[in-house]
Design a protein around this motif. Structure first.
Motif, PDB file in Angstrom:
ATOM      1  N   PHE A   6      11.735   3.347  -1.437  1.00  0.00           N
ATOM      2  CA  PHE A   6      10.283   3.357  -1.369  1.00  0.00           C
ATOM      3  C   PHE A   6       9.824   2.709  -0.082  1.00  0.00           C
ATOM      4  N   VAL A   7       8.794   3.254   0.501  1.00  0.00           N
ATOM      5  CA  VAL A   7       8.166   2.636   1.653  1.00  0.00           C
ATOM      6  C   VAL A   7       6.664   2.591   1.381  1.00  0.00           C
ATOM      7  N   TYR A   8       6.114   1.418   1.313  1.00  0.00           N
ATOM      8  CA  TYR A   8       4.685   1.264   1.073  1.00  0.00           C
ATOM      9  C   TYR A   8       4.042   0.570   2.255  1.00  0.00           C
ATOM     10  N   VAL A   9       2.873   1.065   2.631  1.00  0.00           N
ATOM     11  CA  VAL A   9       2.174   0.462   3.759  1.00  0.00           C
ATOM     12  C   VAL A   9       0.742   0.142   3.349  1.00  0.00           C
ATOM     13  N   THR A  10       0.294  -1.047   3.680  1.00  0.00           N
ATOM     14  CA  THR A  10      -1.103  -1.370   3.479  1.00  0.00           C
ATOM     15  C   THR A  10      -1.589  -2.198   4.663  1.00  0.00           C
ATOM     16  N   TYR A  11      -2.863  -2.003   5.023  1.00  0.00           N
ATOM     17  CA  TYR A  11      -3.461  -2.767   6.116  1.00  0.00           C
ATOM     18  C   TYR A  11      -4.392  -3.804   5.506  1.00  0.00           C
ATOM     19  N   PRO A 126       2.517  -0.217  -5.969  1.00  0.00           N
ATOM     20  CA  PRO A 126       1.155   0.092  -5.502  1.00  0.00           C
ATOM     21  C   PRO A 126       0.115  -0.836  -6.125  1.00  0.00           C
ATOM     22  N   MET A 127       0.321  -1.214  -7.382  1.00  0.00           N
ATOM     23  CA  MET A 127      -0.628  -2.119  -8.035  1.00  0.00           C
ATOM     24  C   MET A 127      -0.560  -3.518  -7.447  1.00  0.00           C
ATOM     25  N   LEU A 129       0.415  -4.378  -4.477  1.00  0.00           N
ATOM     26  CA  LEU A 129      -0.101  -4.405  -3.104  1.00  0.00           C
ATOM     27  C   LEU A 129      -1.621  -4.254  -3.064  1.00  0.00           C
ATOM     28  N   ALA A 130      -2.166  -3.414  -3.953  1.00  0.00           N
ATOM     29  CA  ALA A 130      -3.628  -3.281  -4.000  1.00  0.00           C
ATOM     30  C   ALA A 130      -4.244  -4.606  -4.439  1.00  0.00           C
ATOM     31  N   LYS A 133      -4.053  -7.145  -1.543  1.00  0.00           N
ATOM     32  CA  LYS A 133      -5.087  -6.844  -0.544  1.00  0.00           C
ATOM     33  C   LYS A 133      -6.460  -7.321  -1.037  1.00  0.00           C
ATOM     34  N   LEU A 142      -6.896  -8.061  -8.473  1.00  0.00           N
ATOM     35  CA  LEU A 142      -7.275  -7.017  -9.417  1.00  0.00           C
ATOM     36  C   LEU A 142      -6.733  -7.381 -10.792  1.00  0.00           C
ATOM     37  N   VAL A 144      -5.204  -5.733 -13.389  1.00  0.00           N
ATOM     38  CA  VAL A 144      -4.585  -4.473 -13.809  1.00  0.00           C
ATOM     39  C   VAL A 144      -3.707  -4.693 -15.032  1.00  0.00           C
TER      40      VAL A 144
ATOM     41  N   ASN B  53      -2.926   6.788   6.196  1.00  0.00           N
ATOM     42  CA  ASN B  53      -1.988   5.887   5.513  1.00  0.00           C
ATOM     43  C   ASN B  53      -1.505   6.441   4.168  1.00  0.00           C
ATOM     44  N   ASN B  69       2.925   7.372   0.535  1.00  0.00           N
ATOM     45  CA  ASN B  69       2.423   6.004   0.353  1.00  0.00           C
ATOM     46  C   ASN B  69       1.220   6.029  -0.594  1.00  0.00           C
ATOM     47  N   VAL B  71      -0.443   3.678  -1.973  1.00  0.00           N
ATOM     48  CA  VAL B  71      -1.297   2.481  -2.027  1.00  0.00           C
ATOM     49  C   VAL B  71      -2.796   2.813  -1.858  1.00  0.00           C
ATOM     50  N   ASN B  74      -4.188   4.271  -4.970  1.00  0.00           N
ATOM     51  CA  ASN B  74      -4.329   3.223  -5.976  1.00  0.00           C
ATOM     52  C   ASN B  74      -5.595   2.395  -5.741  1.00  0.00           C
ATOM     53  N   GLU B  75      -5.898   2.148  -4.470  1.00  0.00           N
ATOM     54  CA  GLU B  75      -7.115   1.387  -4.156  1.00  0.00           C
ATOM     55  C   GLU B  75      -8.364   2.141  -4.617  1.00  0.00           C
TER      56      GLU B  75
END
Lengths: 165, 103
Positions: A6-11, A126-127, A129-130, A133, A142, A144, B53, B69, B71, B74-75
């Protein structure tokens, strides 16, 4: 082919220093990571534990800890025998300044073939990381409902109740 | 968030995301196979998805691997699906799936 990865990216609009604290300190992880607090010294080779209350959820070993840049550790899901007996997988976090934000890349790989942990974490990251953020940008994690080992989707953890307070 | 909606508002791009959902970590060549799109079109769509993204890339030697991705999606879900509604929404989605499967 390759083992799944898995590769997840968030800014995230935050400084690398604050993001680093959020990823490395139990008092922060507890707020956005379904109530699990991590414990470790971050010395390479040392143990890392994720606990929810007294329950050990995930254990592993620190591979690398390079402040504000890179973090990686092995990952064994301890809650259930079917997960516990799999070979350790590997999680890495990479941080990179990108304008006003920090680009956070999370990779999770080295799963064994037919891994059951793989299926489970694909819902979780994903949860997490959201929520991370949201906590860093708004001060609120959050709330969740964590799908517990892919079974009870309606279960809301004590952590999410705490997070709502 | 505008970028995410724009990126998703195209059937070809959603198809590419479906392909990555089915098999994560594909190269451009792999993604071009079995698709009715030119290599240039796929490459352009991927760039747009990466900019939004929705696709993350990792270099492996000379190759570039593409990963879905989820994410940002999900947001979006977290923004409009209330924290207490989630179980109900999931139950409804499951019901719909089961009903459509059996008919």
């Amino acid at each position: 082919m390759n083992s799944p990865k898995f590769v997840y990216v968030t800014y995230i609009a935050i400084t690398p220093e604050k993001l680093w604290s959020a990823l490395t300190q139990g008092k922060f992880t507890e707020q956005y990571w379904f109530g699990t607090a991590l414990e470790t010294t971050w010395a390479p080779g040392s143990a890392i534990k994720f606990k929810r209350g007294n329950d050990l959820i995930v254990s592993g070993k620190v591979i690398e800890s390079k402040p504000y840049t890179r973090l990686s550790y092995t990952w064994v899901h301890e809650k259930d025998a079917q997960f516990r007996n799999e070979k350790p997988s590997q999680v890495s976090f990479e941080m990179e300044q990108s304008g006003e934000t920090v680009k956070l890349t999370v990779t999770h790989d080295e799963f064994e073939v037919g891994s059951k942990v793989f299926g489970m974490i694909s819902n979780g990251w994903p949860m997490v990381l959201a929520s991370l953020k949201s906590l860093l940008e708004t001060g609120r994690a959050l709330t969740v409902a964590k799908p517990e080992c892919g079974q009870s989707l309606s279960e809301t953890t004590a952590a999410s109740v705490r997070g709502a307070a | 968030m505008d970028k995410v909606f724009k990126a998703l508002a195209d059937a070809s791009r959603r198809k590419l995301l479906d392909r990555l959902h089915a098999e994560n970590g594909q190269t451009l060549n792999e993604l071009c196979q079995r698709l009715d799109m030119t290599r240039q079109a796929v490459s352009k769509h991927l760039a747009l998805l990466e900019d939004a993204n929705l696709v993350a890339t990792v270099r492996r030697g000379r190759e570039k691997l593409h990963y879905l991705n989820p994410v940002p999606i999900n947001e979006i879900a977290e923004r409009w699906i209330g924290k207490y509604e989630r179980p109900q929404v999931q139950a409804l989605a499951e019901l719909k799936r089961n009903l459509e499967k059996s008919s």
